[in-house]
Design an enzyme around this catalytic site. Structure first.
Site, PDB file in Angstrom:
ATOM      1  N   ASN A   7       0.877  -1.173   0.000  1.00 37.86           N
ATOM      2  CA  ASN A   7       0.000   0.000   0.000  1.00 37.86           C
ATOM      3  C   ASN A   7       0.916   1.225   0.000  1.00 37.86           C
ATOM      4  O   ASN A   7       1.464   1.596   1.034  1.00 37.86           O
ATOM      5  CB  ASN A   7      -0.890  -0.040   1.248  1.00 37.86           C
ATOM      6  CG  ASN A   7      -1.893   1.096   1.283  1.00 37.86           C
ATOM      7  OD1 ASN A   7      -1.863   1.994   0.424  1.00 37.86           O
ATOM      8  ND2 ASN A   7      -2.767   1.085   2.267  1.00 37.86           N
ATOM      9  N   ARG A  91      -2.562  -2.177  -3.472  1.00 33.23           N
ATOM     10  CA  ARG A  91      -3.798  -1.432  -3.280  1.00 33.23           C
ATOM     11  C   ARG A  91      -3.756  -0.234  -4.223  1.00 33.23           C
ATOM     12  O   ARG A  91      -2.816   0.562  -4.171  1.00 33.23           O
ATOM     13  CB  ARG A  91      -3.890  -0.949  -1.847  1.00 33.23           C
ATOM     14  CG  ARG A  91      -5.124  -0.120  -1.647  1.00 33.23           C
ATOM     15  CD  ARG A  91      -5.210   0.442  -0.254  1.00 33.23           C
ATOM     16  NE  ARG A  91      -6.511   1.069  -0.110  1.00 33.23           N
ATOM     17  CZ  ARG A  91      -6.751   2.056   0.740  1.00 33.23           C
ATOM     18  NH1 ARG A  91      -5.805   2.498   1.521  1.00 33.23           N
ATOM     19  NH2 ARG A  91      -7.940   2.581   0.815  1.00 33.23           N
ATOM     20  N   HIS A 180     -13.368   2.195  -0.400  1.00 28.25           N
ATOM     21  CA  HIS A 180     -13.340   1.117   0.620  1.00 28.25           C
ATOM     22  C   HIS A 180     -13.963  -0.168   0.084  1.00 28.25           C
ATOM     23  O   HIS A 180     -14.436  -1.014   0.853  1.00 28.25           O
ATOM     24  CB  HIS A 180     -14.121   1.495   1.903  1.00 28.25           C
ATOM     25  CG  HIS A 180     -13.605   2.683   2.644  1.00 28.25           C
ATOM     26  ND1 HIS A 180     -14.434   3.678   3.118  1.00 28.25           N
ATOM     27  CD2 HIS A 180     -12.356   3.035   3.004  1.00 28.25           C
ATOM     28  CE1 HIS A 180     -13.718   4.587   3.747  1.00 28.25           C
ATOM     29  NE2 HIS A 180     -12.448   4.222   3.688  1.00 28.25           N
ATOM     30  N   ARG A 241     -13.483  15.309   7.245  1.00 29.24           N
ATOM     31  CA  ARG A 241     -14.187  15.607   5.982  1.00 29.24           C
ATOM     32  C   ARG A 241     -15.660  15.878   6.248  1.00 29.24           C
ATOM     33  O   ARG A 241     -16.266  15.215   7.093  1.00 29.24           O
ATOM     34  CB  ARG A 241     -14.071  14.422   5.016  1.00 29.24           C
ATOM     35  CG  ARG A 241     -12.674  14.204   4.503  1.00 29.24           C
ATOM     36  CD  ARG A 241     -12.590  12.934   3.667  1.00 29.24           C
ATOM     37  NE  ARG A 241     -11.559  12.057   4.184  1.00 29.24           N
ATOM     38  CZ  ARG A 241     -11.436  10.777   3.868  1.00 29.24           C
ATOM     39  NH1 ARG A 241     -12.284  10.201   3.035  1.00 29.24           N
ATOM     40  NH2 ARG A 241     -10.465  10.056   4.387  1.00 29.24           N
ATOM     41  N   GLU A 385      -8.319  -5.598   4.935  1.00 28.73           N
ATOM     42  CA  GLU A 385      -8.159  -5.262   3.521  1.00 28.73           C
ATOM     43  C   GLU A 385      -6.920  -5.927   2.925  1.00 28.73           C
ATOM     44  O   GLU A 385      -6.932  -6.345   1.776  1.00 28.73           O
ATOM     45  CB  GLU A 385      -8.083  -3.739   3.362  1.00 28.73           C
ATOM     46  CG  GLU A 385      -9.441  -3.096   3.566  1.00 28.73           C
ATOM     47  CD  GLU A 385      -9.382  -1.598   3.750  1.00 28.73           C
ATOM     48  OE1 GLU A 385      -8.922  -1.151   4.814  1.00 28.73           O
ATOM     49  OE2 GLU A 385      -9.797  -0.874   2.832  1.00 28.73           O
TER      50      GLU A 385
END
Ligand code: ADP
Length: 404
Positions: A7, A91, A180, A241, A385
């Site tokens: 990643n 990823r 996601h 956010r 993940e």
């Protein structure tokens, strides 16, 4: 198969090395502060203490070589040579409309990832850098891209289109993509197993709640809707956010506060969410502390988050014509029992009823949290993940080998 999962961020490169059949993590770690002063590699061999080694990391290629050095070193390593690495899974944040599943990396796949840079300017470039670094350090080892957006590609146009002039979609591919996806898919598949029913026959709302949060409606094995949009700014409010707001606020604020594009982006991405509302922190642990000490704005931020998540569950139950399970995952979903309780409270009318005793205080353990008689299950499922990327990589490489 031994699969290295990568990643790559702008100044970091996280890795996990798997035996993919068993899911065993042989080693993991990250190269930190790539291209900056004081760079280092933090490495853990399965079952041992973490080690941190200061090493000069001028670029991702050097970082990748150092990581391979750790994996093969006598002192910290888990393999004798990098020939033992069967495949690398990367990823990749944005696959645009091109990828609805993972893909074996070829020059044309890399070109397609490059084409998606305007849609993910902060993420796709370092993801590509990570791929280049691995190709240079491990020539001939198959590389696979696993996209955050892929699982959501099954959405119908009525779910992914924005009511903007259609020409803008034609020109810029402005639409909902969702993120996601690897996590939503991983926990939804596990939820079907826990329900004891085929994935292709269940209606699940997956709540991935972390610093970035998104919610997805998964019906009959396919994502039919999700809360994030063209970018990961949309949906429920998050750590920093704003989530969904009236779009007119953007130009209003630019005018009133004299903000340019960078300024307004900074407000919406970095200064908003539960941090902006509370003025305390983006971390729910701090918010609960502050709220416990009587901070009303911290309480308000927590309440807003729970209320917005609850509304998505209701909306997605309507979109799916019912609901068989609500899944909680990621940092908040796995660890914050009070937020889970608040989100499902009052959803009895959908058949969603929680066993509050089981839920209270529970962290990070796969558990069925539903009360007796709840027609829909409430499930805590830790996400993974990296393992999902390792498995997808193994699948792609095995089937490519079969074809060859
Ligand atoms: P990211 O989206 O960066 O991967 P995480 O999934 O780690 O974020 O989620 C971060 C959030 O999860 C924080 O708000 C934090 O409060 C919460 N969280 C993470 N770990 C714990 C924990 N052990 N106990 C309580 N809350 C936690």
């Amino acid at each position: 198969m031994k699969v290295l999962v990568i990643n790559a961020g702008s100044s970091s490169l996280k890795y996990q090395f798997f035996e993919s059949e068993t899911g065993e993590v042989l080693a993991k770690g990250s190269a930190e502060r790539i291209g900056l002063d004081d760079s280092s590699i933090v490495h853990t061999r399965c079952g041992e203490e973490k080690v941190s080694i200061d090493v000069d990391l001028p670029d991702h290629k050097e970082a990748m070589e150092q990581v391979l050095g750790m994996l093969t070193s006598e002192k910290y390593g888990v393999i004798h040579s990098m020939m033992e690495i069967d495949a690398v899974g990367h990823r990749v944040v944005h696959g645009g409309e091109k990828f609805s599943s993972a893909a074996l990396i070829t020059p044309s796949v890399k070109a397609a990832i490059r084409m998606c840079i305007p849609l993910a300017p902060l993420h796709n470039p370092p993801n590509l850098t990570g791929i280049d670094a691995c190709e240079a350090a491990m020539p001939g080892v198959p590389q696979v891209a696993v996209f955050d957006t892929a699982f959501h590609q099954t959405m119908k146009p009525r779910a992914y289109m924005y009511a903007l002039p259609y020409e803008l979609y034609d020109e810029y591919r402005i639409r909902r993509y969702g993120f996601h996806g690897t996590s939503h898919r991983f926990v939804a598949e596990r939820a079907a197993e826990m329900l004891g029913r085929p994935f292709e026959e269940v209606r699940i709302v997956t709540c991935h709640l972390g610093n970035g949060s998104s919610i997805a409606a998964v019906k009959n094995g396919k994502c039919i809707d999700t809360s994030m949009g063209l970018t990961p700014l949309a949906g429920v409010c998050m750590g920093t956010r704003c989530g969904d707001i009236d779009p007119a606020i953007v130009t209003f604020l630019m005018e009133k506060e004299g903000l340019d594009m960078k300024g307004i982006n900074n407000v919406l991405n970095k200064k908003s969410g539960v941090l902006g509302v509370s003025g305390v922190s983006s971390d729910f642990r701090d918010l609960e502390d502050a709220s416990g000490h009587g901070n009303d704005r911290a309480r308000l931020a927590i309440d807003m988050f729970g209320y917005q998540c609850k509304k998505y569950i209701g909306a997605y139950a309507a979109a799916m014509g019912g609901i068989d399970a609500v899944v909680f995952t990621a940092g908040i979903g796995e660890n914050n029992w009070a937020v889970r309780r608040d989100i499902v409270s009052g959803l009895d009318f959908l058949g969603v009823r929680m066993n509050e005793d089981k839920n209270k205080g529970l962290r990070g353990v796969e558990t069925d949290l539903s009360a007796d008689g709840s027609t829909a299950k409430i499930l805590l499922i830790p996400t993974n993940e990296e393992l999902a990327i390792a498995r997808a990589t193994e699948q792609i490489v095995s089937s490519a080998g079969g074809e060859g």
